[in-house]
Design an enzyme around this catalytic site. Structure first.
Site, mmCIF file in Angstrom:
data_model
loop_
_atom_site.group_PDB
_atom_site.id
_atom_site.type_symbol
_atom_site.label_atom_id
_atom_site.label_comp_id
_atom_site.label_asym_id
_atom_site.label_seq_id
_atom_site.Cartn_x
_atom_site.Cartn_y
_atom_site.Cartn_z
ATOM 1 N N HIS A 1 48.535 92.083 35.333
ATOM 2 C CA HIS A 1 46.717 92.094 36.660
ATOM 3 C C HIS A 1 45.844 92.570 35.454
ATOM 4 C CE1 HIS A 1 43.839 91.319 40.190
ATOM 5 N NE2 HIS A 1 44.742 90.059 40.040
ATOM 6 N N GLU B 1 43.704 84.069 34.403
ATOM 7 C CA GLU B 1 42.711 84.752 34.990
ATOM 8 C C GLU B 1 40.650 85.569 34.470
ATOM 9 O OE1 GLU B 1 43.983 85.666 39.918
ATOM 10 O OE2 GLU B 1 44.519 87.623 38.766
ATOM 11 N N GLY C 1 42.293 85.517 45.632
ATOM 12 C CA GLY C 1 42.769 86.696 46.442
ATOM 13 C C GLY C 1 41.812 86.960 47.338
ATOM 14 N N ASN D 1 47.491 87.458 46.634
ATOM 15 C CA ASN D 1 46.861 88.395 46.261
ATOM 16 C C ASN D 1 45.994 89.213 46.957
ATOM 17 O OD1 ASN D 1 46.922 91.045 44.926
ATOM 18 N ND2 ASN D 1 46.193 90.289 43.251
ATOM 19 N N TRP D 2 46.831 89.850 48.464
ATOM 20 C CA TRP D 2 46.264 90.320 49.190
ATOM 21 C C TRP D 2 45.483 92.046 48.548
ATOM 22 C CZ3 TRP D 2 48.831 90.471 54.397
ATOM 23 C CH2 TRP D 2 48.960 89.315 54.830
ATOM 24 N N LYS D 3 45.633 91.997 47.693
ATOM 25 C CA LYS D 3 45.049 93.344 46.705
ATOM 26 C C LYS D 3 45.586 94.779 48.364
ATOM 27 C CE LYS D 3 42.309 90.607 43.868
ATOM 28 N NZ LYS D 3 41.499 90.575 43.014
HETATM 29 P P1 13P Z 1 39.429 86.908 44.390
HETATM 30 O O1 13P Z 1 40.221 85.150 44.494
HETATM 31 O O2 13P Z 1 38.547 87.394 45.183
HETATM 32 O O3 13P Z 1 38.364 86.019 43.067
HETATM 33 O O4 13P Z 1 40.503 87.460 43.288
HETATM 34 C C1 13P Z 1 41.050 86.540 42.402
HETATM 35 C C2 13P Z 1 42.638 87.576 42.168
HETATM 36 O O5 13P Z 1 42.303 88.338 40.939
HETATM 37 C C3 13P Z 1 44.027 87.226 42.077
HETATM 38 O O6 13P Z 1 45.394 87.852 41.317
#
Ligand code: 13P
Length: 257
Positions: free
Chosen positions: A101, A173, A237, A11-13
């Protein structure tokens, strides 16, 4: 989705410019040729990249990474400024979507089951596989209300109980683990997996076909192997933003089934 493989979702956000995203994607594609693994990788870049990556499908009909979208609209089309529909995503080779999410629930007030249900229905109607995210905040955890909270978050899924193969994956999560470097004990993750299955099958009466269970929250190249022993996949993430780290996480699936 191939259940004999571990699902490793990136998930590159809201990260990566167009050239940065193309570079990272190509590094992952190149790296995959060299590392032994037993992974089904999925990249969830921003919508911007999805539009730009269609060249990949013109030259490589079955690329070894699946494409996912971080969000989708609640409606099939029409006057919804800023939204992207399931139908549009489907036309751009998108196979997976994230729904629920924690960041959408928190920052965009999408912790609303009727809205989440609309998105789920759109995904179902367009045959998009859904990674359905759930998880508790630190406050809820401390007050020992995690299961109640998860039950509420999972409620939209009960509407799928007449669908034989709903194409859903569950991603647990915990909010307190996202981006913090903290992760629950693997026993706790296993227990949550069991409890979520109970909620879905015994309370919401979802059919028994296996629902893959992913963990997300501060997964990195060091802890991936351990967590992978207990789950069907990972939602990664920040560690997915670095080709080296992400490839190491993919390589951690090598001896896992
Ligand atoms: P991180 O791996 O940066 O903690 O993020 C997790 C996440 O939200 C994946 O969707």
């Amino acid at each position: 989705m191939n259940l004999k493989k571990k699902i490793i979702a990136a998930n590159w956000k809201m990260n990566k410019t167009l050239p940065e995203g193309e570079k990272l994607r190509n590094q992952v594609l190149e790296g995959l040729k060299k590392i032994p693994h037993n992974a089904e990788p999925i990249l969830f870049p921003s919508f911007l990249h999805i539009g730009n990556w269609q060249n990949l499908y013109n030259t490589t009909p079955n690329p070894p990474i699946a494409l996912g979208a971080q969000n989708l609209g609640t409606e099939p089309n029409g006057a919804r400024t800023g939204e992207i529909s399931a139908h549009m995503l489907k036309s751009a080779h998108v196979e997976y979507v994230l729904i629920g999410h924690a960041e959408r629930r928190t920052f965009y007030h999408e912790d609303n089951n009727s809205l989440i249900l609309q998105k789920l229905q759109q995904a179902q109607q367009h045959n998009l596989k859904t990674i359905f995210c759930c998880g508790e905040s630190l406050e809820i955890r401390k007050s020992k209300k995690t299961l109640e909270h998860l039950q509420k978050q999972l409620e939209p899924l009960k509407n799928l109980n007449n669908i034989h193969n709903p194409n859903i994956l569950i991603a647990y999560e915990p909010v307190w683990a996202i981006g913090t470097g903290l992760i629950p004990d693997v026993k706790e993750i296993q227990n949550i997996n069991t409890q979520i299955r109970k909620i879905l099958h015994e309370i919401y009466l979802l059919p028994k076909p296996y629902l893959p269970f992913l963990y997300g929250g501060s997964v990195n190249e060091k802890n991936a192997q351990d967590i992978l022993t207990h789950v069907d996949g990972l939602l990664v993430g920040s560690s997915s933003l670095h080709a080296e780290k992400f490839l190491q996480i993919l390589a951690a699936t090598q001896h896992k089934t």
